[in-house]
Write an enzyme that holds these catalytic residues in place. Structure first.
Site, PDB file in Angstrom:
ATOM      1  N   CYS A 120       0.840  -1.207   0.000  1.00 28.42           N
ATOM      2  CA  CYS A 120       0.000   0.000   0.000  1.00 28.42           C
ATOM      3  C   CYS A 120       0.872   1.251   0.000  1.00 28.42           C
ATOM      4  CB  CYS A 120      -0.894  -0.028   1.236  1.00 28.42           C
ATOM      5  SG  CYS A 120      -1.790   1.501   1.544  1.00 28.42           S
ATOM      6  N   CYS A 147      -3.834   7.460  -1.509  1.00 24.52           N
ATOM      7  CA  CYS A 147      -5.166   7.479  -2.129  1.00 24.52           C
ATOM      8  C   CYS A 147      -6.253   7.915  -1.163  1.00 24.52           C
ATOM      9  CB  CYS A 147      -5.516   6.084  -2.639  1.00 24.52           C
ATOM     10  SG  CYS A 147      -4.101   5.060  -3.012  1.00 24.52           S
ATOM     11  N   THR A 172      -4.602   4.967   7.519  1.00 29.56           N
ATOM     12  CA  THR A 172      -3.504   4.624   6.624  1.00 29.56           C
ATOM     13  C   THR A 172      -2.594   5.822   6.361  1.00 29.56           C
ATOM     14  OG1 THR A 172      -4.861   2.943   5.555  1.00 29.56           O
ATOM     15  CG2 THR A 172      -2.979   3.755   4.307  1.00 29.56           C
ATOM     16  N   GLU A 216      -0.701   1.790   9.546  1.00 31.34           N
ATOM     17  CA  GLU A 216      -1.907   2.440  10.069  1.00 31.34           C
ATOM     18  C   GLU A 216      -1.665   2.936  11.494  1.00 31.34           C
ATOM     19  OE1 GLU A 216      -2.086  -0.177   7.970  1.00 31.34           O
ATOM     20  OE2 GLU A 216      -3.202   0.895   6.419  1.00 31.34           O
ATOM     21  N   HIS A 247     -13.033   5.226  -2.467  1.00 33.72           N
ATOM     22  CA  HIS A 247     -11.965   4.330  -1.993  1.00 33.72           C
ATOM     23  C   HIS A 247     -12.214   2.881  -2.416  1.00 33.72           C
ATOM     24  CE1 HIS A 247      -8.179   4.108  -0.096  1.00 33.72           C
ATOM     25  NE2 HIS A 247      -8.551   3.225   0.789  1.00 33.72           N
ATOM     26  N   TYR A 293      -9.878  -0.461  -5.156  1.00 36.34           N
ATOM     27  CA  TYR A 293      -9.281  -1.719  -4.717  1.00 36.34           C
ATOM     28  C   TYR A 293      -9.002  -2.725  -5.828  1.00 36.34           C
ATOM     29  CZ  TYR A 293      -8.706  -1.080   0.274  1.00 36.34           C
ATOM     30  OH  TYR A 293      -8.230  -0.684   1.500  1.00 36.34           O
ATOM     31  N   CYS A 311      -5.180  -0.931  -7.047  1.00 32.05           N
ATOM     32  CA  CYS A 311      -3.947  -1.168  -6.269  1.00 32.05           C
ATOM     33  C   CYS A 311      -3.731  -2.648  -6.010  1.00 32.05           C
ATOM     34  CB  CYS A 311      -3.957  -0.376  -4.970  1.00 32.05           C
ATOM     35  SG  CYS A 311      -5.105  -0.966  -3.713  1.00 32.05           S
ATOM     36  N   GLU A 323      -6.075  -6.435   5.640  1.00 30.89           N
ATOM     37  CA  GLU A 323      -6.304  -5.132   5.005  1.00 30.89           C
ATOM     38  C   GLU A 323      -7.272  -5.273   3.828  1.00 30.89           C
ATOM     39  OE1 GLU A 323      -6.210  -1.435   3.134  1.00 30.89           O
ATOM     40  OE2 GLU A 323      -5.665  -3.290   2.118  1.00 30.89           O
TER      41      GLU A 323
HETATM   42 FE1  SF4 Z   1      -3.509   1.568   0.068  1.00 29.71          FE
HETATM   43 FE2  SF4 Z   1      -4.890   0.636  -2.029  1.00 29.71          FE
HETATM   44 FE3  SF4 Z   1      -6.120   2.100  -0.127  1.00 29.71          FE
HETATM   45 FE4  SF4 Z   1      -4.344   3.214  -1.853  1.00 29.71          FE
HETATM   46  S1  SF4 Z   1      -6.354   2.296  -2.369  1.00 29.71           S
HETATM   47  S2  SF4 Z   1      -4.483   3.564   0.349  1.00 29.71           S
HETATM   48  S3  SF4 Z   1      -2.847   1.559  -2.077  1.00 29.71           S
HETATM   49  S4  SF4 Z   1      -5.186   0.045   0.129  1.00 29.71           S
HETATM   50 FE    FE Z   2      -6.559   0.547   2.243  1.00 27.86          FE
END
Ligand code: SF4
Ligand code: FE
Length: 484
Positions: A98, A102, A189, A256, A291, A295, A298, A442
């Site tokens: 991660c 974002c 995060t 985190e 968000h 997913y 990433c 996560e």
């Molecule tokens: Fe992390 Fe993915 Fe969330 Fe971005 S979208 S903060 S890389 S878990």
């Molecule tokens: Fe995340």
């Protein structure tokens, strides 16, 4: 736009209050427990300046026309939404972990559109304040954390009914120049290596919860803001070894923290909602949509690297030509690309908001994230299957380096004769880091737990329309030409 090193240097200028393992940390940039997370975030700066990635990672500000990092950009088209997903996949491939930036990006987009709506209905000036903050974030290329989840205490009770009023962030006092807030945000995060926090309400609010319907920005080192950094699976390996970390450069997840707000002063210019409880749900849904959209971007990037590790390890162990191994690799690709399809689809089906910005399709974004809670576990299961039991029993890097027994470890841990044992150890540790413990949890709970996605899916499912479709086919009740 800053470089990664300029970002590191900018963090060194700040004095956030951070605790880890009971100790106060002086400089997170130079501490081994934090450095991998800083490195991953730093890549979001360096890649924006790299010719091969700038098309995805850089954007043009709609406010100033300046070239900015996409993580500070407000989406203004379907193309922006799709580029975000491609950007996340590209960075995830490089970090295998991660990269954190974002969350604040999604928060800024959500607050941008909701403040516009609040002002339109209530005659407030939150949107102007947000635009001013955004200009600063863009021009200084700041990393902003998105802080949404409160500790929540007794889940049966709304914020104002909790025995301890601080279990949700709330206004303690309203003053002429700003507000005083107390409470905490959990699981945030990239919190300790951000320049500031964008704090948002965690759920829909009722009239009695008006003091909890607040949204604001605070610098990471504002007085009264305290960070308690979380533990991760195998985190001591960051301090006592290198190879055994698996992903020494970028770590296993985002890093985190619990953020405590102990009577923190926030000037009005950084307050974007204060009591407008009827807009709390819109903010939660728009942030969650943004968000959850991510997913399949990433995580697909990370999975590309994981599939590569499994393929390489199969070659090192002499199993790469076995049909069941090839089949498992194909299955991993199928699952990963399914997630990517979901993220691209919810971006292409995105909607324009009154503020002029764009958000992904909420139903499809929630489907994306719910699939991640399943597919990433199945991908991890396949990776561990391909790796073999050695994933759980490999001797320590210290034993491999020990002058007395190191030669035994090297001799008996070797697989294919002409490949060094070290290659096998490194691949196994990478697969271990990417498929065990914190990394998997996560995928389950990041961007909200599965039940949170189910609730939003049910709200958007339009079961009544589906029922009318069935009734028409079954010739029940009225028979319109088309069901609308
Ligand atoms: Fe992390 Fe993915 Fe969330 Fe971005 S979208 S903060 S890389 S878990
Ligand atoms: Fe995340």
């Amino acid at each position: 736009m800053m470089t990664g090193n300029q970002y590191r240097e900018s963090l060194r200028q700040l004095r956030p209050e951070v605790y880890y393992l009971g100790q106060k940390i002086d400089s997170i940039v130079d501490h081994p427990a934090f450095a991998p997370h800083v490195n991953a975030a730093a890549l979001t700066y360096d890649m924006a300046l790299a010719p091969e990635f700038e098309e995805l990672l850089a954007a043009t500000s709609h406010l100033t026309g300046d070239r900015i990092n996409r993580f500070t950009h407000i989406h203004h088209s379907h193309d922006d939404l799709v580029k975000k997903i491609k950007m996340l996949r590209a960075i995830g491939q490089q970090t295998g972990s991660c990269f954190q930036r974002c969350v604040g990006h999604d928060g800024l987009n959500a607050v941008y559109s909701v403040t516009y709506d609040i002002d339109h209905k209530m005659g407030t000036d939150y949107h102007t304040r947000l635009v001013n903050l955004l200009k600063e974030v863009q021009s200084r290329d700041l990393m902003v954390s998105g802080a949404m989840t409160d500790p929540k205490g007794d889940r049966r009770l709304p914020p104002s009914q909790q025995k301890d009023p601080d279990l949700y962030v709330h206004v303690v006092e309203r003053k002429s120049d700003g507000i005083i807030v107390s409470g905490a945000k959990a699981h945030i995060t990239g919190a300790v290596n951000s320049h500031g926090h964008l704090v948002m309400p965690t759920s829909a609010m009722r009239e009695g919860d008006a003091d909890y319907a607040i949204c604001f920005y605070v610098p990471v080192d504002a007085p009264g803001v305290i960070h308690v950094f979380g533990r991760q699976t195998n985190d001591m390996r960051k301090c006592d070894c290198t190879i055994d970390q698996g992903n020494v450069e970028y770590g296993i997840v985002g890093g985190e923290a619990l953020i405590v707000f102990d009577k923190v002063f926030v000037p009005w210019e950084h307050v974007f909602m204060c009591g407008e409880y009827e807009f709390a749900y819109d903010l939660v849904e728009r942030f969650a949509t943004a968000h959850r959209q991510n997913y399949g971007g990433c995580k697909t990037g990370l999975t590309d690297a994981l599939i590569g590790a499994c393929y390489a390890l199969a070659q090192v162990q002499g199993t790469d030509r076995a049909s069941h191994i090839r089949d498992k690799l194909v299955e991993m690709v199928h699952l990963a690309e399914t997630l990517y399809c979901c993220s691209i689809a919810c971006s292409c089906q995105g909607i324009a908001l009154p503020a002029g910005s764009y958000m992904a399709d909420p139903l499809l974004a929630n489907i994306t994230k719910l699939n991640v809670t399943r597919h990433i576990y199945e991908i991890a299961r396949l990776a561990q299957d391909i790796a073999g039991g050695i994933l759980a029993t490999m001797p320590a890097e210290m034993d491999w380096k020990n002058p007395k027994i190191g030669s035994y470890v090297d001799k008996y841990m070797k697989a294919v004769a002409d490949v060094p044992t070290e290659t096998r150890i490194r691949l196994i540790r990478l697969i271990e880091a990417m498929t065990c413990g914190t990394a998997l949890a996560e995928s389950m709970h990041g961007a909200g737990s599965p039940q949170a996605q189910r609730i939003m899916i049910e709200r958007r499912a339009n079961l009544g329309h589906k029922k009318r479709l069935a009734e028409k086919l079954a010739k029940i009740g009225e028979q319109p030409l088309f069901v609308s």
